[in-house]
Write a protein that holds these residues in place. Sequence first.
Motif, PDB file in Angstrom:
ATOM      1  N   ARG A   1       0.849  -1.191   0.000  1.00 45.16           N
ATOM      2  CA  ARG A   1       0.000   0.000   0.000  1.00 45.16           C
ATOM      3  C   ARG A   1       0.888   1.246   0.000  1.00 45.16           C
ATOM      4  O   ARG A   1       1.871   1.332   0.747  1.00 45.16           O
ATOM      5  CB  ARG A   1      -0.899  -0.013   1.230  1.00 45.16           C
ATOM      6  N   TYR A   2       0.538   2.209  -0.878  1.00 45.81           N
ATOM      7  CA  TYR A   2       1.269   3.472  -0.967  1.00 45.81           C
ATOM      8  C   TYR A   2       0.311   4.620  -0.671  1.00 45.81           C
ATOM      9  O   TYR A   2      -0.768   4.713  -1.256  1.00 45.81           O
ATOM     10  CB  TYR A   2       1.855   3.667  -2.371  1.00 45.81           C
ATOM     11  N   GLY A   3       0.723   5.500   0.215  1.00 42.67           N
ATOM     12  CA  GLY A   3      -0.055   6.686   0.519  1.00 42.67           C
ATOM     13  C   GLY A   3       0.725   7.933   0.126  1.00 42.67           C
ATOM     14  O   GLY A   3       1.948   7.996   0.310  1.00 42.67           O
ATOM     15  N   PHE A   4       0.029   8.919  -0.420  1.00 41.76           N
ATOM     16  CA  PHE A   4       0.647  10.182  -0.817  1.00 41.76           C
ATOM     17  C   PHE A   4      -0.156  11.310  -0.185  1.00 41.76           C
ATOM     18  O   PHE A   4      -1.361  11.446  -0.424  1.00 41.76           O
ATOM     19  CB  PHE A   4       0.671  10.315  -2.343  1.00 41.76           C
ATOM     20  N   THR A   5       0.497  12.130   0.626  1.00 39.80           N
ATOM     21  CA  THR A   5      -0.166  13.212   1.346  1.00 39.80           C
ATOM     22  C   THR A   5       0.497  14.534   0.988  1.00 39.80           C
ATOM     23  O   THR A   5       1.729  14.664   1.095  1.00 39.80           O
ATOM     24  CB  THR A   5      -0.078  12.982   2.865  1.00 39.80           C
ATOM     25  N   TRP A   6      -0.310  15.505   0.563  1.00 39.39           N
ATOM     26  CA  TRP A   6       0.231  16.787   0.141  1.00 39.39           C
ATOM     27  C   TRP A   6       0.840  17.545   1.311  1.00 39.39           C
ATOM     28  O   TRP A   6       0.259  17.637   2.390  1.00 39.39           O
ATOM     29  CB  TRP A   6      -0.851  17.645  -0.506  1.00 39.39           C
ATOM     30  N   SER A   7       2.043  18.070   1.098  1.00 42.62           N
ATOM     31  CA  SER A   7       2.731  18.879   2.094  1.00 42.62           C
ATOM     32  C   SER A   7       3.076  20.222   1.465  1.00 42.62           C
ATOM     33  O   SER A   7       3.936  20.302   0.585  1.00 42.62           O
ATOM     34  CB  SER A   7       4.019  18.183   2.569  1.00 42.62           C
ATOM     35  N   ALA A   8       2.394  21.271   1.911  1.00 43.61           N
ATOM     36  CA  ALA A   8       2.674  22.598   1.379  1.00 43.61           C
ATOM     37  C   ALA A   8       4.080  23.049   1.740  1.00 43.61           C
ATOM     38  O   ALA A   8       4.720  23.785   0.988  1.00 43.61           O
ATOM     39  CB  ALA A   8       1.636  23.593   1.906  1.00 43.61           C
ATOM     40  N   VAL A   9       4.564  22.595   2.887  1.00 44.24           N
ATOM     41  CA  VAL A   9       5.917  22.972   3.311  1.00 44.24           C
ATOM     42  C   VAL A   9       6.950  22.388   2.356  1.00 44.24           C
ATOM     43  O   VAL A   9       7.893  23.066   1.933  1.00 44.24           O
ATOM     44  CB  VAL A   9       6.175  22.494   4.756  1.00 44.24           C
ATOM     45  N   ASP A  10       6.781  21.119   1.994  1.00 47.01           N
ATOM     46  CA  ASP A  10       7.716  20.465   1.081  1.00 47.01           C
ATOM     47  C   ASP A  10       7.436  20.781  -0.381  1.00 47.01           C
ATOM     48  O   ASP A  10       8.269  20.483  -1.243  1.00 47.01           O
ATOM     49  CB  ASP A  10       7.637  18.943   1.251  1.00 47.01           C
ATOM     50  N   LYS A  11       6.242  21.331  -0.660  1.00 46.39           N
ATOM     51  CA  LYS A  11       5.787  21.510  -2.040  1.00 46.39           C
ATOM     52  C   LYS A  11       5.853  20.175  -2.783  1.00 46.39           C
ATOM     53  O   LYS A  11       6.297  20.091  -3.930  1.00 46.39           O
ATOM     54  CB  LYS A  11       6.602  22.574  -2.769  1.00 46.39           C
ATOM     55  N   GLY A  12       5.427  19.137  -2.075  1.00 44.63           N
ATOM     56  CA  GLY A  12       5.447  17.793  -2.630  1.00 44.63           C
ATOM     57  C   GLY A  12       4.520  16.882  -1.864  1.00 44.63           C
ATOM     58  O   GLY A  12       3.839  17.296  -0.912  1.00 44.63           O
ATOM     59  N   TRP A  13       4.497  15.626  -2.272  1.00 41.90           N
ATOM     60  CA  TRP A  13       3.602  14.618  -1.702  1.00 41.90           C
ATOM     61  C   TRP A  13       4.401  13.671  -0.819  1.00 41.90           C
ATOM     62  O   TRP A  13       5.217  12.886  -1.323  1.00 41.90           O
ATOM     63  CB  TRP A  13       2.894  13.861  -2.825  1.00 41.90           C
ATOM     64  N   ARG A  14       4.193  13.758   0.480  1.00 44.80           N
ATOM     65  CA  ARG A  14       4.881  12.856   1.409  1.00 44.80           C
ATOM     66  C   ARG A  14       4.452  11.417   1.131  1.00 44.80           C
ATOM     67  O   ARG A  14       3.260  11.119   1.048  1.00 44.80           O
ATOM     68  CB  ARG A  14       4.562  13.225   2.858  1.00 44.80           C
ATOM     69  N   VAL A  15       5.425  10.525   1.027  1.00 40.34           N
ATOM     70  CA  VAL A  15       5.169   9.131   0.679  1.00 40.34           C
ATOM     71  C   VAL A  15       5.106   8.281   1.940  1.00 40.34           C
ATOM     72  O   VAL A  15       5.921   8.446   2.856  1.00 40.34           O
ATOM     73  CB  VAL A  15       6.273   8.585  -0.250  1.00 40.34           C
ATOM     74  N   ALA A  16       4.131   7.379   1.979  1.00 37.11           N
ATOM     75  CA  ALA A  16       4.073   6.358   3.027  1.00 37.11           C
ATOM     76  C   ALA A  16       3.981   4.998   2.349  1.00 37.11           C
ATOM     77  O   ALA A  16       3.275   4.850   1.347  1.00 37.11           O
ATOM     78  CB  ALA A  16       2.874   6.567   3.939  1.00 37.11           C
ATOM     79  N   MET A  17       4.701   4.022   2.879  1.00 35.69           N
ATOM     80  CA  MET A  17       4.681   2.668   2.346  1.00 35.69           C
ATOM     81  C   MET A  17       4.143   1.733   3.417  1.00 35.69           C
ATOM     82  O   MET A  17       4.698   1.674   4.522  1.00 35.69           O
ATOM     83  CB  MET A  17       6.088   2.240   1.913  1.00 35.69           C
ATOM     84  N   ASP A  18       3.051   1.086   3.115  1.00 34.30           N
ATOM     85  CA  ASP A  18       2.391   0.203   4.082  1.00 34.30           C
ATOM     86  C   ASP A  18       2.076   0.934   5.376  1.00 34.30           C
ATOM     87  O   ASP A  18       2.193   0.394   6.472  1.00 34.30           O
ATOM     88  CB  ASP A  18       3.256  -1.031   4.354  1.00 34.30           C
ATOM     89  N   GLY A  19       1.673   2.205   5.238  1.00 37.96           N
ATOM     90  CA  GLY A  19       1.279   3.000   6.387  1.00 37.96           C
ATOM     91  C   GLY A  19       2.407   3.647   7.151  1.00 37.96           C
ATOM     92  O   GLY A  19       2.166   4.369   8.126  1.00 37.96           O
ATOM     93  N   ILE A  20       3.656   3.432   6.707  1.00 35.39           N
ATOM     94  CA  ILE A  20       4.824   3.977   7.403  1.00 35.39           C
ATOM     95  C   ILE A  20       5.438   5.093   6.562  1.00 35.39           C
ATOM     96  O   ILE A  20       5.733   4.888   5.378  1.00 35.39           O
ATOM     97  CB  ILE A  20       5.872   2.874   7.658  1.00 35.39           C
ATOM     98  N   PRO A  21       5.632   6.298   7.125  1.00 33.18           N
ATOM     99  CA  PRO A  21       6.249   7.381   6.359  1.00 33.18           C
ATOM    100  C   PRO A  21       7.592   6.949   5.784  1.00 33.18           C
ATOM    101  O   PRO A  21       8.424   6.357   6.468  1.00 33.18           O
ATOM    102  CB  PRO A  21       6.420   8.495   7.391  1.00 33.18           C
ATOM    103  N   ALA A  22       7.796   7.246   4.497  1.00 35.32           N
ATOM    104  CA  ALA A  22       9.007   6.807   3.795  1.00 35.32           C
ATOM    105  C   ALA A  22      10.069   7.895   3.864  1.00 35.32           C
ATOM    106  O   ALA A  22       9.813   9.064   3.561  1.00 35.32           O
ATOM    107  CB  ALA A  22       8.680   6.478   2.349  1.00 35.32           C
TER     108      ALA A  22
END
Length: 329
Positions: free
Chosen positions: A218-239
């Motif tokens: 499972r891959y999760g992508f969460t928008w981060s305005a600070v990073d100006k990018g999408w924070r990645v999580a793999m199997d529910g764990i921040p990558a």
Amino acid sequence: MGGRAARRTGSAVAVCTAAALALGLVTGCSGGAPAPAPSGTRSAQQDVSYFTGLPARQGRPVLAVKIDNVRPARPHTGLGSADLVYVEQVEAGLTRILAVFSSRLPPRVGPVRSARESDLELLRQFDRPALAYSGAQSALRPLIDAAPVEAVPPGRAPKAYERGGDRPAPHNLYLRPERALAAAGDAGAASDIGLRFGPAPEEGRPATAYTVRYPSARYGFTWSAVDKGWRVAMDGIPAATTDGGPLAPATVVVQYTTIRPSEFGDRFGGVTPYTETVGSGRALVLRDGRAYDTRWERRTAAGDTVFITGRGERMTFAPGQVWIVLAPA
């Protein structure tokens, strides 16, 4: 540069604004700031990467690295320096990563794992890239030898690989990219593969998070305005990486495609999936905190992959690292 790259010299590329370049912002730009360059032109001050839309020296070779992605293989090393990151399904519903480097090379990348048949079709878009991997089934090796890639497994480039003491084998094999390219011979330079960078299209809807599911990953992508990018999580764990912190690509493409059984399998009897990247289908593009419904098309194995908006226009990506998640349709 190979013949395929030479035919592309008239292709359009996009650049960051002249003001940003004047300020020396060579590592990134705001997602909505860049403006596309006119067809056939380059930045007056610096060349631009075909893969990220950021300033980069032209003529650099392309290195693709197959990277392990099960839990014992994390956190990764060097992945934040990749221009492009492809996610592919493998046996047992798990995934592996194919990372493409050209603009910059980290000192170390890994952990490295074995290649798959799907990699060969995917890499036909590039102009004879170097391909680093830990091994392959004996039945697949003739296909690798016949493919338009400069293969550099450990047997051909032993000085490019080293075992780390941070985790058990087989999740501890690392690559020295500079040494791999030195052993690769005539690896092709980066060329236009169909990506476009520039201001965001008008359509799209607000989006703060998106999840892609595989049978066992499972891959999760969460928008981060600070990073100006999408924070990645793999199997529910921040990558995150061992050398660069959290992974936050500027653009994420979820490319829905056919994943079917191949003629190959692992030693435990599992059938290796084959991800079809020639054809067409729907895709979701995430950039600047918005989601865009698009379609992808790649007519031939040697052709570009083109992303089209609902208005029939080329989809533009935010300058920076791009993740392309090859998801089951």
